[in-house]
Design a protein around this motif. Structure first.
Motif, short mmCIF file in Angstrom:
data_model
loop_
_atom_site.label_atom_id
_atom_site.label_comp_id
_atom_site.label_asym_id
_atom_site.label_seq_id
_atom_site.Cartn_x
_atom_site.Cartn_y
_atom_site.Cartn_z
N LEU A 256 5.45 36.26 39.46
CA LEU A 256 6.51 37.37 39.74
C LEU A 256 6.32 38.77 38.95
CD1 LEU A 256 8.83 35.72 40.13
CD2 LEU A 256 8.05 36.02 41.92
N ASP A 257 6.35 40.29 39.22
CA ASP A 257 6.20 41.14 38.93
C ASP A 257 6.66 41.86 38.70
OD1 ASP A 257 3.13 41.43 39.56
OD2 ASP A 257 4.07 41.53 41.62
N ALA A 258 8.38 41.01 38.94
CA ALA A 258 9.78 41.17 38.22
C ALA A 258 10.90 40.22 38.76
CB ALA A 258 9.81 42.66 39.66
N VAL A 259 11.35 40.34 38.18
CA VAL A 259 12.51 39.49 37.95
C VAL A 259 13.86 39.94 38.04
CG1 VAL A 259 13.84 37.38 37.06
CG2 VAL A 259 11.64 37.19 37.02
N ILE A 260 15.57 39.85 39.12
CA ILE A 260 16.13 40.28 39.16
C ILE A 260 17.45 39.27 39.13
CG2 ILE A 260 18.22 41.13 40.67
CD1 ILE A 260 14.87 42.75 42.09
N LEU A 261 18.02 39.01 37.69
CA LEU A 261 19.13 37.98 37.94
C LEU A 261 20.81 38.58 37.50
CD1 LEU A 261 17.22 36.32 34.80
CD2 LEU A 261 17.08 35.94 37.04
N GLU A 262 21.44 38.19 38.82
CA GLU A 262 22.51 38.24 38.35
C GLU A 262 23.32 37.78 37.40
OE1 GLU A 262 26.56 37.64 41.76
OE2 GLU A 262 24.96 38.21 42.65
N VAL A 263 24.17 38.00 36.87
CA VAL A 263 24.86 37.15 35.83
C VAL A 263 26.46 36.52 36.58
CG1 VAL A 263 26.76 37.44 33.90
CG2 VAL A 263 24.39 39.30 34.39
N GLY A 264 26.92 35.40 35.94
CA GLY A 264 27.75 34.89 36.21
C GLY A 264 29.05 35.27 35.85
N LEU A 265 29.62 34.63 35.75
CA LEU A 265 30.89 35.15 35.23
C LEU A 265 30.79 35.63 33.99
CD1 LEU A 265 34.00 32.56 35.10
CD2 LEU A 265 33.82 34.25 33.30
N GLY A 266 31.44 36.81 33.82
CA GLY A 266 31.93 37.55 32.43
C GLY A 266 30.14 37.96 31.86
N GLY A 267 29.61 37.51 31.06
CA GLY A 267 27.96 37.75 30.29
C GLY A 267 27.93 37.87 29.66
#
Length: 434
Positions: A134-145
């Protein structure tokens, strides 16, 4: 020797029972298995946390970067209908076969380390992305952080979209406590973006204490505009004459400007042209976030399940113009601030269709009726009544009733838990394929 599941469905059923707790915050177990798997990224990684607006911000980032020709991985949770929605590569959901392969790898590596469903599946998807070139990775954080499994990755840029009250049993009962947890995704010396116009002092203090490069809305980046177009202004970059994001709703320019701040912070590694930004914003799609379906009566799908999101939904409903009656299909989890959600929307809804949901921790439709009554919303279900409150065993049945009773100029708002929106969407999909 244990025989491993052969299908994605069987894996997911197994993972539901592998750990004694559904939610077990902490990074030690996840980090141990991550290291055994050798998960690492050679490309920029963006993490996106916050109370509300995470999904929209992730979707905009993905859409813009895809328009710029980059190969992008996007991890989001929860899913609406199919688990595969959680892992997207180049805009397409991961295949069952690809996920099954990664699940087997995590199972082989974890040894005697017990992982929750979320931790196990997060590691599998991270490994999938790490092997995908991949050239870029986007990760949504779940509960909290701070203690969320996704935070095992050191992101190049971290965004906190908003901070409000939710998950108080895990994160605390004030914005200051929650802000500290959200700020846990920031890293020393790296861009730490906050899209909340009034950030908690705890978030600012933590970012400064660790030496993060804090970008604050209104100070380091902002937006301006009129009804036709809008402009982004950052530290050293302007984006002018932008079209509004195709995602509808009052907060989408806040989300879009935070996404553009992240791209500005990464512009030496992921340059993106003006037209690619315009195209990405116009073409972005995200089901279930103030999604207005075509046809009559108007149907709005929105996964608003806390007071902050419900207030935004109320504002968006107000901006839609006049409708004789508003019907609500509403289901929620019992650990949510149901009274707070109702308080934001009770004056916008004429007819409530309350639904049970297929999870033990769901609030019963009867308990939702009691919460409405406590808020002063009581009505009978007689024909022609101006206000009504009814209960149903499933979202599909609640929605079917609303459809049968609503006039063509009315509107139906489906909101609350992801399961409420997903149930209605699955019912629609089943009818289309019948």
């Amino acid at each position: 020797m244990q025989t491993l599941p052969a299908t994605l469905h069987d894996w997911l059923v197994l993972l539901e029972t592998m750990h004694p707790k559904a939610i077990d915050l902490g990074l030690e177990r996840v980090a141990t298995v991550k290291d055994r798997l050798g998960i690492a990224f050679d490309c920029p990684v963006i993490t996106v946390g916050g109370t509300n607006g995470k999904g929209s911000t992730c979707a905009m980032l993905e859409s813009i970067l895809l328009q710029a020709g980059y190969r992008v991985g996007l991890y989001t949770s929860p899913h609406l209908i199919d688990f595969n929605e959680r892992a997207r590569i180049n805009g397409d959901a991961a295949s069952d076969a690809a996920l099954v392969e990664q699940f087997a790898a995590v199972e082989a590596a974890r040894g005697d380390v017990s992982l929750t469903y979320f931790e196990f599946t997060t590691l599998a998807i991270l490994r999938l992305f790490g092997q995908a070139g991949l050239d870029a990775v986007i990760l949504e954080v779940g509960l909290g952080g701070r203690l969320d499994a996704v935070n095992v990755i050191d992101a190049d840029v971290a965004i906190v979209t908003s901070v409000d009250i939710d998950h108080i049993e895990y994160l605390g009962d004030t914005r200051e406590k929650i802000g500290f947890e959200k700020a846990g995704i920031y890293r020393p010396g790296r861009a730490a973006i906050c899209g909340d116009p009034v950030p908690p002092q705890s978030l600012i203090a933590h970012a400064n204490a660790i030496g993060a490069d804090l970008w604050l809305f209104g100070k380091d980046f902002n937006y301006s505009g009129d009804k036709q177009q809008w402009n982004y202004g950052g530290r050293g970059q302007r984006r002018n004459s932008l079209g509004y994001p195709s995602l509808r709703g009052a907060n989408q320019l806040l989300n879009a400007s935070a996404a553009l701040a992240a791209l500005e912070a990464l512009r030496s590694r992921l340059p993106v042209g003006a037209q690619e930004v315009r195209n990405g914003l116009v073409m972005v799609e995200l089901p279930g976030r103030f999604q207005v379906l075509p046809g009559r009566p108007s149907v709005i799908l929105d996964v608003a399940h806390n007071p902050h999101a419900a207030a935004t939904l109320a504002q968006n409903l107000d901006n839609m113009g006049f409708h004789p009656y508003t019907w609500a299909v509403f289901g929620a989890m019992q650990d949510k601030d149901v009274a707070g959600v109702i308080a934001q929307l009770k004056d916008r809804v004429d007819h409530w269709c309350l639904t049970d949901l297929p999870l033990p921790r769901a609030a019963s439709a009867e308990s939702l009726r009691a919460a409405l009554a406590a808020a002063g919303v009581t009505a009978d279900a007689t024909a022609g009544a101006e206000r009504s409150v009814q209960v149903f065993p499933t979202p599909q049945e609640a929605f079917a009733y609303a459809r049968s009773r609503a006039g063509e100029n009315d509107r139906i708002a489906v909101f609350g838990s992801f399961l409420t929106v997903a149930g209605v969407m699955e019912g629609m999909r089943a009818r289309r394929s019948a």
